[in-house]
Design an enzyme around this catalytic site. Structure first.
Site, mmCIF file in Angstrom:
data_model
loop_
_atom_site.group_PDB
_atom_site.id
_atom_site.type_symbol
_atom_site.label_atom_id
_atom_site.label_comp_id
_atom_site.label_asym_id
_atom_site.label_seq_id
_atom_site.Cartn_x
_atom_site.Cartn_y
_atom_site.Cartn_z
ATOM 1 N N TRP A 15 -12.575 -26.992 44.942
ATOM 2 C CA TRP A 15 -12.307 -27.866 46.082
ATOM 3 C C TRP A 15 -11.159 -27.216 46.836
ATOM 4 O O TRP A 15 -10.053 -27.105 46.319
ATOM 5 C CB TRP A 15 -11.939 -29.260 45.582
ATOM 6 C CG TRP A 15 -11.826 -30.315 46.640
ATOM 7 C CD1 TRP A 15 -12.829 -31.066 47.155
ATOM 8 C CD2 TRP A 15 -10.621 -30.757 47.284
ATOM 9 N NE1 TRP A 15 -12.341 -31.951 48.080
ATOM 10 C CE2 TRP A 15 -10.983 -31.781 48.180
ATOM 11 C CE3 TRP A 15 -9.283 -30.387 47.201
ATOM 12 C CZ2 TRP A 15 -10.053 -32.438 48.985
ATOM 13 C CZ3 TRP A 15 -8.350 -31.038 47.999
ATOM 14 C CH2 TRP A 15 -8.735 -32.056 48.877
ATOM 15 N N ASN B 184 -7.589 -24.674 37.939
ATOM 16 C CA ASN B 184 -7.420 -25.932 38.665
ATOM 17 C C ASN B 184 -5.928 -26.173 38.860
ATOM 18 O O ASN B 184 -5.129 -25.860 37.981
ATOM 19 C CB ASN B 184 -7.999 -27.108 37.869
ATOM 20 C CG ASN B 184 -9.508 -27.117 37.853
ATOM 21 O OD1 ASN B 184 -10.150 -26.328 38.522
ATOM 22 N ND2 ASN B 184 -10.070 -28.015 37.059
ATOM 23 N N GLY B 185 -5.562 -26.768 39.975
ATOM 24 C CA GLY B 185 -4.156 -27.060 40.226
ATOM 25 C C GLY B 185 -3.635 -26.281 41.416
ATOM 26 O O GLY B 185 -4.394 -25.641 42.148
ATOM 27 N N LYS C 169 -14.750 -48.164 51.069
ATOM 28 C CA LYS C 169 -16.075 -47.757 50.599
ATOM 29 C C LYS C 169 -16.943 -47.308 51.769
ATOM 30 O O LYS C 169 -17.653 -46.313 51.685
ATOM 31 C CB LYS C 169 -16.751 -48.919 49.847
ATOM 32 C CG LYS C 169 -16.156 -49.224 48.503
ATOM 33 C CD LYS C 169 -16.490 -48.214 47.421
ATOM 34 C CE LYS C 169 -15.466 -47.150 47.270
ATOM 35 N NZ LYS C 169 -14.126 -47.510 46.846
ATOM 36 N N ARG D 202 -16.926 -34.281 40.668
ATOM 37 C CA ARG D 202 -15.490 -34.166 40.921
ATOM 38 C C ARG D 202 -15.192 -33.711 42.342
ATOM 39 O O ARG D 202 -14.052 -33.811 42.806
ATOM 40 C CB ARG D 202 -14.870 -33.169 39.922
ATOM 41 C CG ARG D 202 -14.929 -33.640 38.488
ATOM 42 C CD ARG D 202 -14.456 -32.569 37.534
ATOM 43 N NE ARG D 202 -13.042 -32.305 37.662
ATOM 44 C CZ ARG D 202 -12.091 -32.890 36.946
ATOM 45 N NH1 ARG D 202 -12.421 -33.811 36.048
ATOM 46 N NH2 ARG D 202 -10.827 -32.577 37.098
ATOM 47 N N GLU E 146 -10.625 -52.570 50.334
ATOM 48 C CA GLU E 146 -11.527 -51.790 49.491
ATOM 49 C C GLU E 146 -12.918 -51.694 50.113
ATOM 50 O O GLU E 146 -13.567 -50.643 50.050
ATOM 51 C CB GLU E 146 -11.599 -52.404 48.090
ATOM 52 C CG GLU E 146 -12.575 -51.735 47.137
ATOM 53 C CD GLU E 146 -12.234 -50.293 46.797
ATOM 54 O OE1 GLU E 146 -13.098 -49.614 46.202
ATOM 55 O OE2 GLU E 146 -11.128 -49.820 47.139
ATOM 56 N N CYS F 170 -12.066 -29.998 41.673
ATOM 57 C CA CYS F 170 -12.319 -28.732 40.998
ATOM 58 C C CYS F 170 -12.817 -28.994 39.578
ATOM 59 O O CYS F 170 -12.578 -30.035 38.999
ATOM 60 C CB CYS F 170 -11.097 -27.831 40.944
ATOM 61 S SG CYS F 170 -10.442 -27.336 42.532
ATOM 62 N N LYS G 15 -13.393 -36.543 43.019
ATOM 63 C CA LYS G 15 -13.369 -37.715 42.143
ATOM 64 C C LYS G 15 -12.005 -37.931 41.525
ATOM 65 O O LYS G 15 -11.478 -39.037 41.511
ATOM 66 C CB LYS G 15 -14.421 -37.555 41.041
ATOM 67 C CG LYS G 15 -14.507 -38.746 40.093
ATOM 68 C CD LYS G 15 -14.931 -39.986 40.825
ATOM 69 C CE LYS G 15 -15.012 -41.201 39.912
ATOM 70 N NZ LYS G 15 -15.292 -42.420 40.662
ATOM 71 N N GLU H 75 -15.713 -43.918 53.109
ATOM 72 C CA GLU H 75 -15.904 -42.838 52.133
ATOM 73 C C GLU H 75 -17.329 -42.305 52.144
ATOM 74 O O GLU H 75 -17.540 -41.088 52.124
ATOM 75 C CB GLU H 75 -15.584 -43.340 50.723
ATOM 76 C CG GLU H 75 -14.113 -43.406 50.385
ATOM 77 C CD GLU H 75 -13.883 -43.872 48.971
ATOM 78 O OE1 GLU H 75 -13.018 -43.298 48.291
ATOM 79 O OE2 GLU H 75 -14.570 -44.825 48.527
ATOM 80 N N HIS I 81 -2.236 -59.248 66.047
ATOM 81 C CA HIS I 81 -1.114 -58.340 66.299
ATOM 82 C C HIS I 81 -1.596 -56.911 66.573
ATOM 83 O O HIS I 81 -0.930 -55.950 66.184
ATOM 84 C CB HIS I 81 -0.140 -58.370 65.117
ATOM 85 C CG HIS I 81 0.504 -59.704 64.921
ATOM 86 N ND1 HIS I 81 1.659 -60.074 65.566
ATOM 87 C CD2 HIS I 81 0.120 -60.773 64.172
ATOM 88 C CE1 HIS I 81 1.989 -61.312 65.205
ATOM 89 N NE2 HIS I 81 1.067 -61.756 64.367
#
Length: 612
Positions: free
Chosen positions: A73, A99-100, A489, A27, A485, A2, A607, A492, A508
């Site tokens: 968002w 926001n929140g 990526k 964001r 990571e 947001c 973000k 995402e 395993h």
């Protein structure tokens, strides 16, 4: 997650708001809207991109010297026109952007319905704006500021809000708890935003609101107080951010730009902290807490997402070079698990934005339990650095791409310096080995430049695997977090399912996935685990898996065994994570581009995650 913008002054607010919202697109959002105050209030909002909002208002009245805007968002309610911000109270007295999350919104909504209120959206924000209106209409003194402060005392949760009152049309009221707000101070004008990016084109003088702060802003004046009406002194800071950092500068995407910035951002992370003769590391932000670090019984590293992966790299480095126990925790789990924390523990919180809600809450919990808390953050003046006992800024510059790249390598750079320095000070790392690590770290930027020259090859490999459905990433030691990571990526930005595993764990379970359609990415730089990794690769090849390996330069053994390789310059194991991640970032980028996804604003992602 947001975004808020606001303006009050003598300029036309609309272009400032729209440009500000565009600056906040990184964001993450799924709808947007603005409210403008001139002779009357006008609210325009819609789902989708800001381009949709611009089209909506193209034939509308956009006059007005005061305005607020928002990118949403979705949390409460789907991305729809009705759920988009700004929200106006039932009787039209107040309009709000938020926001929140208001955690007790359901109970408040039920109470307001009993009092005769009706709702047009599914959002917690509409509950808040109606609560403020109800308090305003039922108070002896009709004051927007008093109504806002009184209503916020009834709220449980997080908020960053900017609100306008039709009866007080020359005023903006802003308040913050757990969700960042910045006020830019111009010449008889003020700019509001969730972070400084929409503000830097107008002023570099900013005020960061703290939790429970309330700002009453009129043309030419700003009054700061807390929610209890106690006056506060505004502490004006100068923001160190340029417009050039917010532009693509010839790159197709911010993600690609930020990957290519890493030689510079890593150098900025250690510049002034490594002595020019590479003899020592100086971390001023740790000076006051070094005795606590020296005597620490245990390090606890907390973070989310990419920052958590950086923390996992840190775990290997601290244990290897400092011989101190380390635990790495998801901040979201740590804050709710009733963790065992002692006064001789040191907690290291890692967050690019410095505003990550779960990490910030975990920091507060650790402080309440008596631990020394350090921060590794990128955004100067953000909440986590203000809450911690010490720490180090990573100085990576603003990161616009939602999928973090340069912030990760800068975080790992700081952790590497911290581990080497603490290892030397604790007598666990010899002076000779200490200086070898410093020398190797100083050479990383040039080595990354070498890797960045191989983009054509990496793109060709990406084209080969762009239609895969799944991918498996493997690594050992400090390169296991790099595998995690790298997988993150890829998922995402390309929406291709990818999982990272410790290479020894493949037998395993995940080995069941291996067939001739599965790309297996192996981080296989030369280190003490190398022969074990070679064995893992042979196991995959025996089952007809496709191997993409990140290898040290000149590795003829794996060149013959693997389907494709990404070469990196040879390096010390302490800095290998900084090099091995670069081709994996580029691979994810090119797979995503070839699949036609939006790499800078991947679907559903934000973000800065400032809510739970």
């Amino acid at each position: 997650m947001c975004g808020i913008v606001g303006y009050i002054g003598d300029k036309n607010a609309y272009p400032i708001l729209i440009n500000g919202l565009k600056m906040l697109e990184y964001r993450g959002y799924d709808s947007s809207g603005i409210a403008l105050l001139g002779d009357e209030q006008r609210v325009y909002k819609c789902q989708g991109k800001i381009a949709n909002l611009e089209e909506l208002v193209s034939d509308k009245d956009t006059s007005g010297k005061i305005g607020i805007g928002h990118t949403r968002w979705a949390t409460h309610g789907e991305p729809t026109d009705q759920n988009a911000h700004p929200h106006t109270s039932m009787n039209g007295h107040f309009t709000l952007v938020h926001n929140g999350i208001i955690e007790n919104y359901s109970r408040l909504r039920d109470d307001l319905i009993e009092l005769g209120y009706t709702f047009q959206s599914q959002t917690d924000t509409e509950v808040l704006v109606n609560l403020i209106e109800y308090v305003y209409l039922n108070s002896e003194e009709k004051s927007a500021e008093i109504a806002v402060r009184a209503a916020l005392k009834k709220v449980v949760g997080a908020y960053g809000i900017v609100i306008v009152c039709n009866e007080e049309p020359n005023k903006l009221i802003a308040a913050r708890k757990g969700s960042p707000l910045v006020i830019g101070i111009g010449n008889d004008e003020y700019f509001l935003a969730s972070d400084a990016t929409p503000i830097v084109g107008y002023t570099n003088q900013v005020l960061y609101l703290n939790d429970h702060d309330v700002a009453i802003i009129e043309r030419g004046s700003l009054t700061l107080k807390n929610i209890n009406n106690d006056p506060l002194v505004a502490k004006i800071k100068q923001v160190d951010l340029s417009i050039g950092e917010l532009q693509k500068n010839g790159y197709d995407h911010f993600m690609l730009k930020e990957i290519f910035e890493q030689p510079n951002t890593i150098e900025q992370s250690f510049k002034g902290r490594i002595k020019t003769d590479n003899s020592d590391i100086v971390l001023g932000g740790l000076h006051n807490v070094m005795p606590k670090l020296m005597d620490a019984r245990r390090l606890i590293i907390i973070g989310c997402g990419t920052s958590w992966h950086a923390g996992l790299v840190g775990e290997y480095l601290f244990e290897e070079y400092c011989r101190i126990p380390v635990e790495v925790e998801y901040a979201s789990e740590f804050r709710y698990r009733n963790p065992i924390i002692d006064e001789d523990d040191v907690v290291i919180a890692i967050s690019q934005s410095g505003e990550t809600a779960d990490t910030l809450a975990a920091v507060k919990l650790a402080k309440e339990r008596g631990a020394t808390v350090l921060g590794i953050c990128n955004v100067v003046g953000s909440s986590i650095p203000r809450e911690t006992d010490g720490g180090v800024y990573i100085h990576a510059g603003v990161e616009i791409g939602v999928a973090s790249t340069k912030a990760f390598t800068a975080q790992v750079t700081i952790l590497t310096m911290m581990a080497a320095l603490l290892g030397k000070e604790r007598g666990k790392l010899s002076l000779e080995d200490y200086r070898v690590i410093i020398q190797e770290l100083s050479e990383v930027p040039e080595k990354i430049k070498t890797i960045l020259k191989t983009t054509d090859h990496i793109r060709k490999v990406a084209d080969k695997y762009k239609d895969a459905v799944n991918a498996l990433y493997l690594g050992r030691g400090a390169l296991f977090p790099v595998a995690l990571e790298g997988a993150l990526k890829l998922k995402e930005v390309s929406y291709l399912h990818a999982e990272g595993y410790a290479a020894a764990e493949m037998k395993h379970g995940p080995i069941a996935l291996v067939d001739d359609n599965l790309p297996v990415v192996v981080v296989a730089a030369k280190d003490r685990y190398y022969e074990k990794v070679v064995s893992n690769i042979q196991e995959v090849k025996a089952r007809k898996g496709n191997i993409i390996a990140v290898v040290s330069e000149g590795d003829t053994q794996l060149d013959k065994m693997c389907d494709d390789i990404f070469e990196i310059p040879r390096s010390h194991p302490a800095v290998a994570p900084l090099l091995t991640i670069i081709p994996l970032q580029l691979f994810a980028y090119y797979v995503a581009i070839l699949r036609g996804t939006d790499v800078d604003q991947p679907r559903n992602l934000a973000k800065s995650v400032t809510v739970e």
